[in-house]
Design an enzyme around this catalytic site. Structure first.
Site, mmCIF file in Angstrom:
data_model
loop_
_atom_site.group_PDB
_atom_site.id
_atom_site.type_symbol
_atom_site.label_atom_id
_atom_site.label_comp_id
_atom_site.label_asym_id
_atom_site.label_seq_id
_atom_site.Cartn_x
_atom_site.Cartn_y
_atom_site.Cartn_z
ATOM 1 N N ALA A 101 -12.755 38.660 -60.175
ATOM 2 C CA ALA A 101 -12.944 40.066 -60.522
ATOM 3 C C ALA A 101 -13.550 40.149 -61.915
ATOM 4 O O ALA A 101 -13.361 39.251 -62.738
ATOM 5 C CB ALA A 101 -11.600 40.771 -60.488
ATOM 6 N N GLY A 105 -10.485 36.235 -57.859
ATOM 7 C CA GLY A 105 -11.055 37.055 -56.794
ATOM 8 C C GLY A 105 -12.181 36.341 -56.059
ATOM 9 O O GLY A 105 -12.447 36.638 -54.889
ATOM 10 N N GLU A 144 -10.435 34.367 -53.617
ATOM 11 C CA GLU A 144 -9.813 35.297 -52.655
ATOM 12 C C GLU A 144 -10.846 35.842 -51.670
ATOM 13 O O GLU A 144 -10.551 36.057 -50.494
ATOM 14 C CB GLU A 144 -9.111 36.426 -53.412
ATOM 15 C CG GLU A 144 -7.852 35.930 -54.142
ATOM 16 C CD GLU A 144 -7.252 36.972 -55.070
ATOM 17 O OE1 GLU A 144 -7.965 37.400 -56.002
ATOM 18 O OE2 GLU A 144 -6.098 37.370 -54.860
ATOM 19 N N GLU A 202 -5.323 33.359 -62.388
ATOM 20 C CA GLU A 202 -4.912 34.673 -62.902
ATOM 21 C C GLU A 202 -3.725 34.600 -63.846
ATOM 22 O O GLU A 202 -3.618 35.360 -64.798
ATOM 23 C CB GLU A 202 -4.571 35.610 -61.731
ATOM 24 C CG GLU A 202 -5.782 36.212 -61.022
ATOM 25 C CD GLU A 202 -6.250 35.360 -59.854
ATOM 26 O OE1 GLU A 202 -5.985 34.144 -59.854
ATOM 27 O OE2 GLU A 202 -6.909 35.915 -58.954
HETATM 28 C C1 3H9 Z 1 -9.105 38.229 -60.748
HETATM 29 O O1 3H9 Z 1 -10.009 37.732 -60.137
HETATM 30 C C2 3H9 Z 1 -8.132 39.214 -60.205
HETATM 31 C C3 3H9 Z 1 -8.013 39.257 -58.712
HETATM 32 O O2 3H9 Z 1 -6.971 38.411 -58.250
HETATM 33 C C4 3H9 Z 1 -7.638 40.626 -58.248
HETATM 34 C C5 3H9 Z 1 -8.630 41.696 -58.360
HETATM 35 C C6 3H9 Z 1 -8.241 42.968 -57.714
HETATM 36 N N1 3H9 Z 1 -15.089 38.725 -65.671
HETATM 37 O O3 3H9 Z 1 -15.927 31.293 -70.489
HETATM 38 P P1 3H9 Z 1 -17.395 31.341 -70.700
HETATM 39 C C7 3H9 Z 1 -17.830 35.956 -68.998
HETATM 40 S S1 3H9 Z 1 -8.836 37.928 -62.382
HETATM 41 C C8 3H9 Z 1 -15.972 39.116 -66.581
HETATM 42 O O4 3H9 Z 1 -17.906 31.411 -72.098
HETATM 43 P P2 3H9 Z 1 -17.597 28.752 -69.493
HETATM 44 C C9 3H9 Z 1 -17.317 35.555 -70.369
HETATM 45 O O5 3H9 Z 1 -16.685 36.631 -71.002
HETATM 46 C C10 3H9 Z 1 -10.105 36.799 -62.828
HETATM 47 N N2 3H9 Z 1 -16.614 38.254 -67.425
HETATM 48 O O6 3H9 Z 1 -18.153 30.163 -69.945
HETATM 49 C C11 3H9 Z 1 -18.586 35.115 -71.048
HETATM 50 O O7 3H9 Z 1 -19.268 36.281 -71.456
HETATM 51 P P3 3H9 Z 1 -20.091 36.324 -72.830
HETATM 52 C C12 3H9 Z 1 -9.737 35.422 -62.479
HETATM 53 C C13 3H9 Z 1 -16.340 36.971 -67.292
HETATM 54 O O8 3H9 Z 1 -18.696 28.119 -68.747
HETATM 55 C C14 3H9 Z 1 -19.380 34.472 -69.917
HETATM 56 O O9 3H9 Z 1 -18.824 34.991 -68.699
HETATM 57 N N3 3H9 Z 1 -10.728 34.541 -63.021
HETATM 58 C C15 3H9 Z 1 -15.425 36.494 -66.356
HETATM 59 O O10 3H9 Z 1 -16.979 28.040 -70.627
HETATM 60 C C16 3H9 Z 1 -19.293 32.971 -69.879
HETATM 61 O O11 3H9 Z 1 -17.920 32.610 -69.888
HETATM 62 C C17 3H9 Z 1 -10.539 33.880 -64.172
HETATM 63 O O12 3H9 Z 1 -9.487 33.909 -64.766
HETATM 64 C C18 3H9 Z 1 -14.787 37.427 -65.509
HETATM 65 N N4 3H9 Z 1 -13.913 37.070 -64.562
HETATM 66 O O13 3H9 Z 1 -16.391 29.071 -68.488
HETATM 67 C C19 3H9 Z 1 -11.690 33.061 -64.667
HETATM 68 N N5 3H9 Z 1 -15.338 35.148 -66.480
HETATM 69 O O14 3H9 Z 1 -21.208 35.308 -72.647
HETATM 70 C C20 3H9 Z 1 -12.069 33.500 -66.063
HETATM 71 C C21 3H9 Z 1 -16.185 34.807 -67.459
HETATM 72 O O15 3H9 Z 1 -20.547 37.728 -72.907
HETATM 73 N N6 3H9 Z 1 -13.232 32.794 -66.557
HETATM 74 N N7 3H9 Z 1 -16.798 35.901 -67.959
HETATM 75 O O16 3H9 Z 1 -19.133 35.923 -73.901
HETATM 76 C C22 3H9 Z 1 -13.192 31.514 -66.962
HETATM 77 O O17 3H9 Z 1 -12.199 30.836 -66.894
HETATM 78 C C23 3H9 Z 1 -14.436 30.929 -67.577
HETATM 79 O O18 3H9 Z 1 -15.209 31.982 -68.046
HETATM 80 C C24 3H9 Z 1 -15.271 30.088 -66.597
HETATM 81 C C25 3H9 Z 1 -16.635 29.704 -67.267
HETATM 82 C C26 3H9 Z 1 -14.507 28.805 -66.293
HETATM 83 C C27 3H9 Z 1 -15.584 30.839 -65.327
#
Ligand code: 3H9
Length: 724
Positions: free
Chosen positions: A79, A118, A121, A141
């Site tokens: 998400a 998500g 999911e 999450e």
């Molecule tokens: C969910 O899914 C809830 C559901 O169960 C229910 C829904 C109803 N959203 O980390 P990085 C951005 S909760 C928006 O530097 P990396 C991040 O801010 C979600 N933006 O790169 C950054 O932006 P900026 C569950 C996101 O390669 C850019 O992407 N998911 C999101 O070191 C690059 O990110 C998680 O918890 C997002 N979901 O790592 C995963 N994710 O360039 C969260 C990233 O403007 N994300 N951005 O600063 C991560 O763990 C890492 O970002 C990831 C990439 C491993 C994906």
């Protein structure tokens, strides 16, 4: 076409760029591709387009199977976290999933890179799943204080069983494609080109006459028993200390034994509750704070920086050796330079034994360790620095010595290349002036152990150029560290707040009547991994004393200021390494045992200063230590040493053990309310004297009924509109 989704009127072809989702038909395969860089977050635009694409596929008589793939390296990071702070609009992820499950033809997800939250999911709601061999799948999450809210807690247990599902959700750690296959989470693991493999997989399913296979229709999950829950919680006890989300996760996974429609409702209510929890707000704050800290005023976000293949490090002591390993781990070649052959030999031994212990713990393979060791070479000849892309000075913390080394480096390293000095105390501006090119000099404050610590303070001297800072930010990224840019002043951000605020107050409390074990226990209960006195004993009281001696050359501090820690150093009570410090330790042991000698020393030092000792409760201990930290944090901000309150939070959560689930000291201050913080500081000012004067920034925010978060947002807006 099912009626769960209300489609946008305009059903124009979804292949027009720059759409976040495209749709095309390849024979009988309806191919839906998500393309929403950087991480294919499932924002409203993506959800709308996915709904459109599903409708197109449903309405096409040619389509016998639907394939969902993604562009870029990530299937989907889940998400869009930015949407959580506002009202979500339809179609929701849950509506999309229901639509997928009800599709008249099978829907296949082909997973490349990461499928998280998500994103996974969404794949769980598809009828079949194929993952590339390099893919990783997870529900992280919990690291954001959220319970998976798009069916993860209901579909995952149905697919792989409740216990493995609970383990995946509570750990938050993604699993490999091979593990996913063995657990029954994916049907196939593909090698080579995923798109080709996925299309072949789809064609085979069509040939076999495979039908849609909704996960929701699988039998309800097996139930969790208390011993399973205890085992999973026990395995993650350290990461989950003082946390609450795991309890909500358990309730949601337990609901997977209910009929799907009921279970999903339970999950939705629990997920909503988790999203509104203080824990989630704090963890989401830190998520964005860590990603925002590399956006620095005056440094273009996409500034060019040199490729860094070869690194020179001068000084083969603990720090130099750790920094060398950090670069070797990041695949860079390192030359470690020291004029002392013995120091180089010792460093080599440390490198070998560190990697050997990594192998023993199963963290790296022998082959990887060998490669990394081979990347580090030693030399006594400083002139070999000329071939390096950057040079880092890591000699003993002494101004004259460092100036000499920097000046030598300046004469051998071509003038555009970065020269960094690893210091925790000295003036970067002054050190820069020892060279003919102060613009290319800055501070890189690594933490011990440099190869493993998460935080990197980048210290900007008055002359350090934006290009130099941009290169340092790039270095942090290479090393997978969280960078925070600090101004050049006493203790930079972290040590200044520790010494003038947190640790100072902890020691003051000892003089006033608390014991080391009481102070430590109270702060550990608050959420710190280790209390301040145990931290001092672990790092060595002599280390703190040396740092303070250096810092006093910049600014002095009034007595009593670490009189106790410095007296312990004088007495040779250096901490764990000498078996005695604030505590005593049994031979080779790590358990901190109370020591009556220390109690007597505290009483003596207090009485010499006319302090009448009395009992202090734990609540006051925590309040005073944390308020002192917040107050100095505010001073650091108003003096411009830290640029954003969120940067201060990053420093303290990633470098000093402040509980992440409380968001860092400045976020925590906002949680308490600035009015409350100011009132309590004034309370201690009346009781304890002028140290407790509220920082000017706290008074300003109080007057404006504002917060540190608001202050950051205003500065960000001003940064976006320069000149206004
Ligand atoms: C969910 O899914 C809830 C559901 O169960 C229910 C829904 C109803 N959203 O980390 P990085 C951005 S909760 C928006 O530097 P990396 C991040 O801010 C979600 N933006 O790169 C950054 O932006 P900026 C569950 C996101 O390669 C850019 O992407 N998911 C999101 O070191 C690059 O990110 C998680 O918890 C997002 N979901 O790592 C995963 N994710 O360039 C969260 C990233 O403007 N994300 N951005 O600063 C991560 O763990 C890492 O970002 C990831 C990439 C491993 C994906």
């Amino acid at each position: 076409m099912n009626t769960l989704l209300t489609l946008p009127e305009n059903k124009s072809t979804v292949s027009d760029p720059p759409k976040a989702v495209t749709y095309e038909e390849l024979g009988s395969v309806g191919l839906i591709r998500i393309d929403n860089p950087p991480v294919n977050a499932l924002n409203q635009e993506v959800r709308n387009r996915l709904a459109e694409a599903l409708a197109q596929a449903t309405n096409s008589p040619r389509v016998k199977i639907v394939l969902i793939i993604s562009g870029g390296k990530t299937f989907s990071a889940g998400a869009d976290l930015k949407e959580f702070d506002r009202e979500m609009t339809d179609p929701s992820l849950q509506q999309l999933q229901a639509a997928i499950e009800m599709m008249p033809v099978p829907v296949v997800a082909a997973i490349c890179g990461l499928a998280l939250g998500g994103g996974l999911e969404l794949a769980l709601a598809c009828h079949y799943r194929l993952a590339h061999e390099d893919a990783r799948l997870g529900l992280p999450e919990i690291t954001l204080g959220i319970v998976p809210g798009a069916g993860g807690t209901q579909r995952l247990p149905r697919l792989i069983g409740s216990r493995p599902a609970l383990e995946m959700i509570v750990s938050g750690t993604p699993i490999t494609a091979a593990e996913a296959k063995s657990k029954g989470l994916v049907d196939e693991v593909a090698e080579g080109d995923l798109r080709d493999s996925a299309i072949k997989f789809c064609e085979q399913l069509v040939r076999d006459g495979s039908k849609p296979r909704p996960t929701r229709d699988l039998a309800a999950a097996d139930s969790l028993d208390e011993s399973m829950i205890a085992a999973v919680l026990g395995a993650h006890a350290r990461a989950l200390k003082s946390r609450t989300t795991q309890r909500l996760v358990i309730d949601a996974v337990k609901a997977a034994t209910l009929p799907f429609a009921q279970g999903i409702e339970v999950e939705a209510a629990i997920a909503k509750k988790s999203l509104a929890s203080p824990e989630s707000l704090a963890l989401r704050h830190i998520f964005f704070a860590e990603r925002g800290s590399s956006k620095v005023e005056g440094v273009p976000e996409h500034a060019t920086h040199p490729d860094i293949g070869q690194v020179a490090i001068v000084g083969a002591g603990t720090m130099g050796t750790g920094i060398a390993m950090a670069f070797a781990d990041a695949g860079r070649s390192v030359t470690l330079i020291d004029n002392d052959e013995t120091a180089l030999a010792r460093s080599k031994d440390i490198i070998r034994s560190t990697y050997a212990s990594g192998i023993k713990r199963g963290r790296i393979s022998q082959e990887t360790a060998d490669e990394r060791i081979a990347r580090i070479s030693g030399s006594t000849d400083l002139s070999c620095v000329s071939a390096a892309d950057i040079a880092i000075e890591a000699v003993f913390e002494d101004m004259d010595l460092k100036k000499r080394v920097l000046s030598q480096l300046d004469s051998v390293l071509p003038p555009q290349r970065l020269i960094a000095t690893n210091t925790s105390t000295l003036s970067i501006t002054e050190l820069g002036h020892a060279t003919a090119h102060p613009r290319r000099v800055l501070g890189l404050h690594f933490f011990v152990p440099a190869q493993a610590s998460k935080l990197l303070e980048i210290v900007r001297g008055k002359e350090s150029s934006p290009d130099t800072v941009a290169t340092a930010l790039h270095v942090a990224k290479l090393l997978r560290k969280v960078p925070v840019v600090s101004g050049d002043a006493f203790g930079f951000i972290g040590n200044r707040m520790m010494l003038d605020g947190y640790f100072r107050e902890a020691e003051q409390l000892l003089l006033e009547g608390a014991s080391p074990q009481q102070v430590d226990a109270a702060l550990e209960q608050f959420g710190f991994a280790m209390g301040p006195q145990r931290v001092s004993d672990l790092g060595g009281n002599d280390v703190g004393t040396k740092v303070r001696i250096q810092l006093y050359q910049r600014e002095s501090r009034p007595d009593p200021y670490f009189v106790l820690a410095d007296r312990l150093t004088e007495l040779g009570r250096l901490g764990q390494k000498t078996g005695r410090g604030f505590y005593r330790y049994e031979q080779g042991g790590r358990d901190a045992l109370p020591d009556p000698d220390v109690d007597r020393l505290i009483e003596k030092l207090a009485s010499q200063r006319g302090i009448v000792r009395s009992s202090i409760d734990d609540k006051e201990i925590v309040e005073r230590c944390i308020l002192a930290l917040i107050n100095v944090g505010a001073v650091v901000l108003e003096e411009g040493i830290a640029f954003r309150a969120s940067d201060v939070d990053v420093v303290w959560t990633s470098g000093y053990g402040f509980p992440r689930h409380l968001g860092g000291p400045m976020f925590y201050a906002d949680t308490l309310g600035i009015g409350h913080v100011a009132a309590r500081i004034r309370h201690y000012q009346r009781r304890l004297g002028p140290y407790w004067r509220p920082a000017g920034l706290i008074e300003k925010l109080e007057r404006e009924n504002s917060s540190f978060g608001q202050w950051d947002r205003q500065r960000k807006a001003a940064m976006a509109k320069p000149g206004e």
